[in-house]
Design a protein around this motif. Structure first.
Motif, PDB file in Angstrom:
ATOM      1  N   ALA A  21       3.638   5.668  -5.679  1.00 14.81           N
ATOM      2  CA  ALA A  21       3.539   5.690  -7.141  1.00 14.81           C
ATOM      3  C   ALA A  21       2.466   6.677  -7.591  1.00 14.81           C
ATOM      4  O   ALA A  21       2.661   7.423  -8.559  1.00 14.81           O
ATOM      5  CB  ALA A  21       3.242   4.294  -7.670  1.00 14.81           C
ATOM      6  N   ARG A  22       1.325   6.689  -6.892  1.00 12.52           N
ATOM      7  CA  ARG A  22       0.265   7.654  -7.234  1.00 12.52           C
ATOM      8  C   ARG A  22       0.750   9.089  -7.041  1.00 12.52           C
ATOM      9  O   ARG A  22       0.489   9.963  -7.870  1.00 12.52           O
ATOM     10  CB  ARG A  22      -0.977   7.403  -6.375  1.00 12.52           C
ATOM     11  N   ARG A  23       1.473   9.316  -5.950  1.00 10.48           N
ATOM     12  CA  ARG A  23       1.988  10.667  -5.681  1.00 10.48           C
ATOM     13  C   ARG A  23       2.984  11.089  -6.752  1.00 10.48           C
ATOM     14  O   ARG A  23       2.934  12.226  -7.249  1.00 10.48           O
ATOM     15  CB  ARG A  23       2.645  10.707  -4.300  1.00 10.48           C
ATOM     16  N   LEU A  24       3.871  10.181  -7.141  1.00 11.97           N
ATOM     17  CA  LEU A  24       4.849  10.507  -8.184  1.00 11.97           C
ATOM     18  C   LEU A  24       4.170  10.768  -9.524  1.00 11.97           C
ATOM     19  O   LEU A  24       4.566  11.679 -10.264  1.00 11.97           O
ATOM     20  CB  LEU A  24       5.881   9.385  -8.311  1.00 11.97           C
ATOM     21  N   ALA A  26       0.835  -1.204   0.000  1.00 12.81           N
ATOM     22  CA  ALA A  26       0.000   0.000   0.000  1.00 12.81           C
ATOM     23  C   ALA A  26       0.869   1.253   0.000  1.00 12.81           C
ATOM     24  O   ALA A  26       0.546   2.257  -0.655  1.00 12.81           O
ATOM     25  CB  ALA A  26      -0.928   0.007   1.202  1.00 12.81           C
ATOM     26  N   LEU A  27       1.982   1.202   0.731  1.00 13.95           N
ATOM     27  CA  LEU A  27       2.893   2.334   0.766  1.00 13.95           C
ATOM     28  C   LEU A  27       3.485   2.609  -0.620  1.00 13.95           C
ATOM     29  O   LEU A  27       3.565   3.757  -1.057  1.00 13.95           O
ATOM     30  CB  LEU A  27       4.001   2.072   1.783  1.00 13.95           C
ATOM     31  N   MET A  28       3.891   1.536  -1.316  1.00 10.54           N
ATOM     32  CA  MET A  28       4.451   1.686  -2.653  1.00 10.54           C
ATOM     33  C   MET A  28       3.399   2.221  -3.632  1.00 10.54           C
ATOM     34  O   MET A  28       3.702   3.045  -4.491  1.00 10.54           O
ATOM     35  CB  MET A  28       5.008   0.351  -3.150  1.00 10.54           C
TER      36      MET A  28
END
Length: 110
Positions: free
Chosen positions: A43-46, A37-39
């Protein structure tokens, strides 16, 4: 009626200990971090940041193109205004035109 009784050292220490234990219990009860979930969130933030950067670049390019278009239209308007003004002939140009008319008249008569 009794007035306010200020708590003593023992009561204050017990309250601080109880607050510390409550905060630690809340931290211990927190679920462990899910790496997947952290990854995904990273990825969504990037992706969101990349999209925002592309949007800023496109906006900058659009502003630059608008500035260039405005410069071009100003240049064309200045050229049109210069072309619309009647040309002021110098004394030498007027004399040359007069001599050419005189020579043409002479050649017609001959």
């Amino acid at each position: 009626m009794q007035g306010y009784k200020e708590p003593g050292f023992q009561e204050r220490a017990a309250a601080a200990r109880q607050a510390r234990n409550t905060a630690l219990a809340g931290l211990r009860a927190k679920p462990p971090v899910d790496e997947a979930a952290l990854m995904q969130s990273q990825a969504r933030r990037l992706a969101k940041e990349a999209a925002a950067a592309e949007k800023r670049i496109a906006a900058r390019a659009s502003r630059e193109q608008a500035r260039l278009d405005k410069q071009e239209s100003v240049r064309l308007a200045a050229e049109a205004a210069a072309a619309a003004q009647p040309k002021v002939l110098t004394e030498a140009e007027r004399k040359a035109a007069r001599d050419a008319r005189y020579a043409a008249r002479k050649s017609r008569k001959a």
